[in-house]
Design a protein around this motif. Structure first.
Motif, mmCIF file in Angstrom:
data_model
loop_
_atom_site.group_PDB
_atom_site.id
_atom_site.type_symbol
_atom_site.label_atom_id
_atom_site.label_comp_id
_atom_site.label_asym_id
_atom_site.label_seq_id
_atom_site.Cartn_x
_atom_site.Cartn_y
_atom_site.Cartn_z
ATOM 1 N N PRO A 189 -12.867 2.033 3.448
ATOM 2 C CA PRO A 189 -12.786 1.140 4.604
ATOM 3 C C PRO A 189 -12.385 1.895 5.860
ATOM 4 C CG PRO A 189 -10.819 0.900 3.255
ATOM 5 C CD PRO A 189 -11.736 1.830 2.507
ATOM 6 N N ASP A 190 -12.660 1.304 6.992
ATOM 7 C CA ASP A 190 -12.282 1.883 8.282
ATOM 8 C C ASP A 190 -10.864 1.430 8.609
ATOM 9 O OD1 ASP A 190 -12.209 3.073 10.732
ATOM 10 O OD2 ASP A 190 -13.489 1.578 11.723
ATOM 11 N N LEU A 191 -9.885 2.202 8.127
ATOM 12 C CA LEU A 191 -8.481 1.839 8.308
ATOM 13 C C LEU A 191 -7.757 2.886 9.140
ATOM 14 C CD1 LEU A 191 -7.212 0.619 4.811
ATOM 15 C CD2 LEU A 191 -7.527 -0.756 6.864
ATOM 16 N N PRO A 192 -6.879 2.459 10.022
ATOM 17 C CA PRO A 192 -6.079 3.418 10.780
ATOM 18 C C PRO A 192 -5.264 4.314 9.846
ATOM 19 C CG PRO A 192 -5.847 1.201 11.700
ATOM 20 C CD PRO A 192 -6.589 1.062 10.412
ATOM 21 N N GLY A 193 -5.346 5.618 10.074
ATOM 22 C CA GLY A 193 -4.533 6.565 9.318
ATOM 23 C C GLY A 193 -5.102 7.009 8.001
ATOM 24 N N LEU A 194 -6.237 6.435 7.576
ATOM 25 C CA LEU A 194 -6.717 6.695 6.226
ATOM 26 C C LEU A 194 -7.121 8.158 6.018
ATOM 27 C CD1 LEU A 194 -7.297 5.493 3.468
ATOM 28 C CD2 LEU A 194 -9.591 4.905 4.264
ATOM 29 N N GLY A 251 -6.026 10.925 7.233
ATOM 30 C CA GLY A 251 -4.904 11.840 7.059
ATOM 31 C C GLY A 251 -4.154 11.662 5.758
ATOM 32 N N VAL A 252 -4.378 10.543 5.078
ATOM 33 C CA VAL A 252 -3.672 10.255 3.826
ATOM 34 C C VAL A 252 -4.303 10.992 2.645
ATOM 35 C CG1 VAL A 252 -3.198 8.387 2.181
ATOM 36 C CG2 VAL A 252 -2.787 8.042 4.614
ATOM 37 N N SER A 255 -3.206 -0.835 7.299
ATOM 38 C CA SER A 255 -3.059 0.555 7.723
ATOM 39 C C SER A 255 -2.424 1.365 6.600
ATOM 40 C CB SER A 255 -2.210 0.672 8.993
ATOM 41 O OG SER A 255 -0.864 0.323 8.733
ATOM 42 N N VAL A 256 -2.664 2.666 6.648
ATOM 43 C CA VAL A 256 -2.109 3.575 5.642
ATOM 44 C C VAL A 256 -1.653 4.849 6.344
ATOM 45 C CG1 VAL A 256 -2.503 4.770 3.460
ATOM 46 C CG2 VAL A 256 -3.809 2.729 3.986
ATOM 47 N N THR A 257 -0.481 5.326 5.964
ATOM 48 C CA THR A 257 0.014 6.604 6.476
ATOM 49 C C THR A 257 0.638 7.375 5.317
ATOM 50 O OG1 THR A 257 2.142 5.596 7.059
ATOM 51 C CG2 THR A 257 0.482 5.741 8.804
ATOM 52 N N ARG A 258 0.852 8.654 5.547
ATOM 53 C CA ARG A 258 1.584 9.470 4.585
ATOM 54 C C ARG A 258 2.774 10.066 5.340
ATOM 55 N NH1 ARG A 258 0.503 11.590 -0.574
ATOM 56 N NH2 ARG A 258 -1.694 11.001 -0.518
ATOM 57 N N GLU A 259 3.972 9.660 4.929
ATOM 58 C CA GLU A 259 5.202 10.070 5.605
ATOM 59 C C GLU A 259 6.030 10.934 4.674
ATOM 60 O OE1 GLU A 259 7.072 6.423 6.729
ATOM 61 O OE2 GLU A 259 5.305 5.684 7.847
ATOM 62 N N ASN A 260 6.147 12.211 5.017
ATOM 63 C CA ASN A 260 6.890 13.168 4.187
ATOM 64 C C ASN A 260 6.387 13.170 2.743
ATOM 65 O OD1 ASN A 260 8.627 13.899 6.361
ATOM 66 N ND2 ASN A 260 9.836 12.037 5.999
ATOM 67 N N GLY A 261 5.080 13.086 2.597
ATOM 68 C CA GLY A 261 4.468 13.114 1.275
ATOM 69 C C GLY A 261 4.310 11.767 0.618
ATOM 70 N N THR A 262 4.948 10.737 1.151
ATOM 71 C CA THR A 262 4.882 9.398 0.565
ATOM 72 C C THR A 262 3.829 8.557 1.283
ATOM 73 O OG1 THR A 262 7.208 9.435 -0.105
ATOM 74 C CG2 THR A 262 6.175 7.271 0.125
ATOM 75 N N VAL A 263 2.977 7.908 0.502
ATOM 76 C CA VAL A 263 1.980 7.005 1.069
ATOM 77 C C VAL A 263 2.655 5.679 1.410
ATOM 78 C CG1 VAL A 263 -0.132 5.700 0.613
ATOM 79 C CG2 VAL A 263 0.086 8.049 -0.206
ATOM 80 N N VAL A 264 2.391 5.183 2.602
ATOM 81 C CA VAL A 264 2.900 3.871 3.014
ATOM 82 C C VAL A 264 1.708 3.003 3.401
ATOM 83 C CG1 VAL A 264 4.362 2.582 4.595
ATOM 84 C CG2 VAL A 264 5.064 4.867 3.843
ATOM 85 N N ALA A 265 1.498 1.930 2.638
ATOM 86 C CA ALA A 265 0.436 0.972 2.941
ATOM 87 C C ALA A 265 1.065 -0.284 3.528
ATOM 88 C CB ALA A 265 -0.337 0.619 1.677
ATOM 89 N N VAL A 266 0.523 -0.727 4.644
ATOM 90 C CA VAL A 266 1.011 -1.946 5.295
ATOM 91 C C VAL A 266 -0.011 -3.044 5.049
ATOM 92 C CG1 VAL A 266 1.681 -3.026 7.467
ATOM 93 C CG2 VAL A 266 2.235 -0.614 7.052
ATOM 94 N N THR A 267 0.453 -4.198 4.576
ATOM 95 C CA THR A 267 -0.450 -5.304 4.253
ATOM 96 C C THR A 267 -0.579 -6.264 5.422
ATOM 97 O OG1 THR A 267 1.218 -6.833 3.402
ATOM 98 C CG2 THR A 267 0.404 -5.140 1.887
ATOM 99 N N ASP A 268 -1.532 -7.174 5.312
ATOM 100 C CA ASP A 268 -1.723 -8.170 6.363
ATOM 101 C C ASP A 268 -0.537 -9.115 6.467
ATOM 102 O OD1 ASP A 268 -2.261 -9.260 3.901
ATOM 103 O OD2 ASP A 268 -4.120 -10.248 4.496
#
Length: 477
Positions: A155-160, A162-163, A244-257
């Protein structure tokens, strides 16, 4: 080398997965010279990143689950799986991602293999750019078959980007077990990989945009799989989208609707497939790059007398066994047309026309419990305008099921076209039901009248006795 070579063949096959291999096998058997072009490994997605590795991963998981339901055996299998041994078993079935054996087979049938990226560059023409820098122009006297399959669609997700998310490829080839794994999706890949990695020790969270798992099957199938996943320790959240999805200090963080933040070590997106046609030169022959190929029942691309689209690329049925079925038909059709005979007829064997990829498509989902289905679901049959009746049976009521496992849980549904008195769809959900589905496929594909099915007597005591119970339920309604 950098020079350009030009070589003519009767047939050129783009893609050396199971589909391309089967096309080449049929055209070579007909005496047609055949070139096969492959940019990765001969054997394709199924051999190295899909069917074979995924089932090698899942087999120990399902076998342990079954054993835990058998008196006298369950106490011996309460421990964890030997994950390194399971992964080694998976590596064996992928030949450690080496294709020597597949290349040997291809050479054995007399096909010519070209390694490199092949693109259409004109009518009946394919240009191959090899890793060695060489360019070879191949021309086809009769046909070019596009058998390049499909790829995971992200999907076209912000941050994907880089994850570096997992797709089905990473999920089936990983060598380390993530402590926490987010699986986005509710289809077959999602539930199978959630089943496997939860059993290997990951804490799995399944995020499903829809209201249930396996949305293209009967609702009870997804309900039983979700129940089993939760009992195994996975978390299943339906009606949830990832924004959205990010990777912070090696940890994946997914934010839901809903605004929730879910953390994990890896995230798998199993959110659909896209055709591998974006860089094939389709524009050179008047087609749109990246599109699914529209084909007729001989798998020939609409509007063309030489181009074929076989397997996933035509979007008729994205399953390896269906692609191989299409390949056999495409190969036979190419050979028949190359012989200069009259326009093809559908003979008694149906050698030149694909029909099963619409009406009788079997599929097995290798979860615990297994799910197996063929033909139409009740909702699909009703939407298609058929006058149908569905009959349901609790699989636990069948004697063979109780012998197979204590506490057997499962369900069967048969969908009958009441105007013609034939079965148009069957779904089973329960341990070991994958081995039941071919009988259902024969009933659906053969349009066997209900009156004749009464005389196909199932062995006692086996789970297949469910057929008798389904027919009795239909009679008594």
């Amino acid at each position: 080398m950098t020079e350009t070579e030009s070589i003519a063949y009767d047939v050129i096959v783009l893609g050396a997965g199971p589909v391309g291999e089967n096309v080449a096998d049929r055209t070579r058997a007909a005496g047609l010279s055949t070139a096969v072009v492959e940019s990765e490994l001969v054997g394709g997605e199924c051999s190295y990143w899909a069917c074979m590795p995924s089932k090698a991963l899942l087999r120990p998981v399902i076998a342990r689950a079954d054993a835990r339901r058998v008196p006298g055996l369950r106490q011996a299998v309460q421990g964890p799986l030997d994950v390194p041994a399971v992964l080694a078993h998976r590596d064996y079935y992928t030949s450690d991602w080496k294709d020597d054996g597949q290349v040997e087979w291809l050479n054995g049938i007399g096909a010519e293999l070209y390694r490199g990226h092949g693109r259409l560059t004109g009518t009946r023409e394919v240009t191959v750019e090899g890793a060695d820098g060489g360019r070879r122009v191949l021309t086809a006297r009769h046909a070019v078959a596009v058998c390049t399959g499909s790829r995971a669609a992200l999907p076209d997700l912000p941050g994907l980007a880089g994850v570096k998310p997992w797709t089905s490829r990473e999920a089936t080839s990983a060598h380390e077990v993530p402590g926490r794994l987010i699986v986005v999706g509710g289809g077959v890949v999602a539930v199978e990989m959630a089943t496997a990695w939860q059993a290997f020790g990951s804490q799995v969270t399944l995020l499903v945009r829809g209201e249930g798992l396996l949305p293209r099957m009967e609702p009870f199938a997804g309900e039983l799989v979700a129940e089993a996943l939760e009992e195994a320790g996975a978390k299943v959240r339906t009606g949830t989208s990832v924004t959205s999805v990010t990777r912070e200090n090696g940890t994946v963080v997914a934010v839901t609707d809903g605004g929730d933040r879910i953390e994990a070590d890896e995230i798998l997106f199993a959110t659909g497939r896209a055709p591998r046609t974006d860089d094939l030169g389709l524009e050179s022959v008047g087609l749109k790059p990246g599109s699914w190929l529209e084909v007729d029942d001989t798998l020939r691309v609409d509007g063309s007398d030489w181009l074929y689209g076989v397997g996933d690329v035509n979007h008729r049925a994205l399953l390896t066994h269906q692609g191989k079925y299409q390949a056999r038909i495409a190969g036979a059709a190419i050979a028949a047309r190359a012989s200069g005979g009259p326009e093809l007829d559908t003979d008694a064997w149906g050698a030149h026309a694909a029909t099963a990829d619409r009406a009788a498509v079997p599929q097995v989902v290798f979860t615990d419990p297994e799910v197996a289905a063929v033909g139409l679901s009740l909702a699909e049959a009703e939407a298609a305008g058929h006058r149908v009746r569905a009959v349901d049976i609790d699989l636990a009521s069948v004697a063979g099921a109780g012998l197979y496992a204590d506490g057997y849980r499962g369900k069967a549904r048969m969908v009958v076209d009441i105007a013609r008195e034939v079965v148009v769809g069957v779904t089973f959900a329960g341990p070991a039901v994958g081995e039941l589905i071919h009988s259902a496929t024969i009933a659906v594909a053969g349009e066997v009248p209900i009156g004749r099915l009464w005389h196909a007597v199932p062995s006692y005591p086996t789970v297949s006795e469910v057929w008798l119970r389904l027919l009795e339920a239909y009679r008594d309604q």
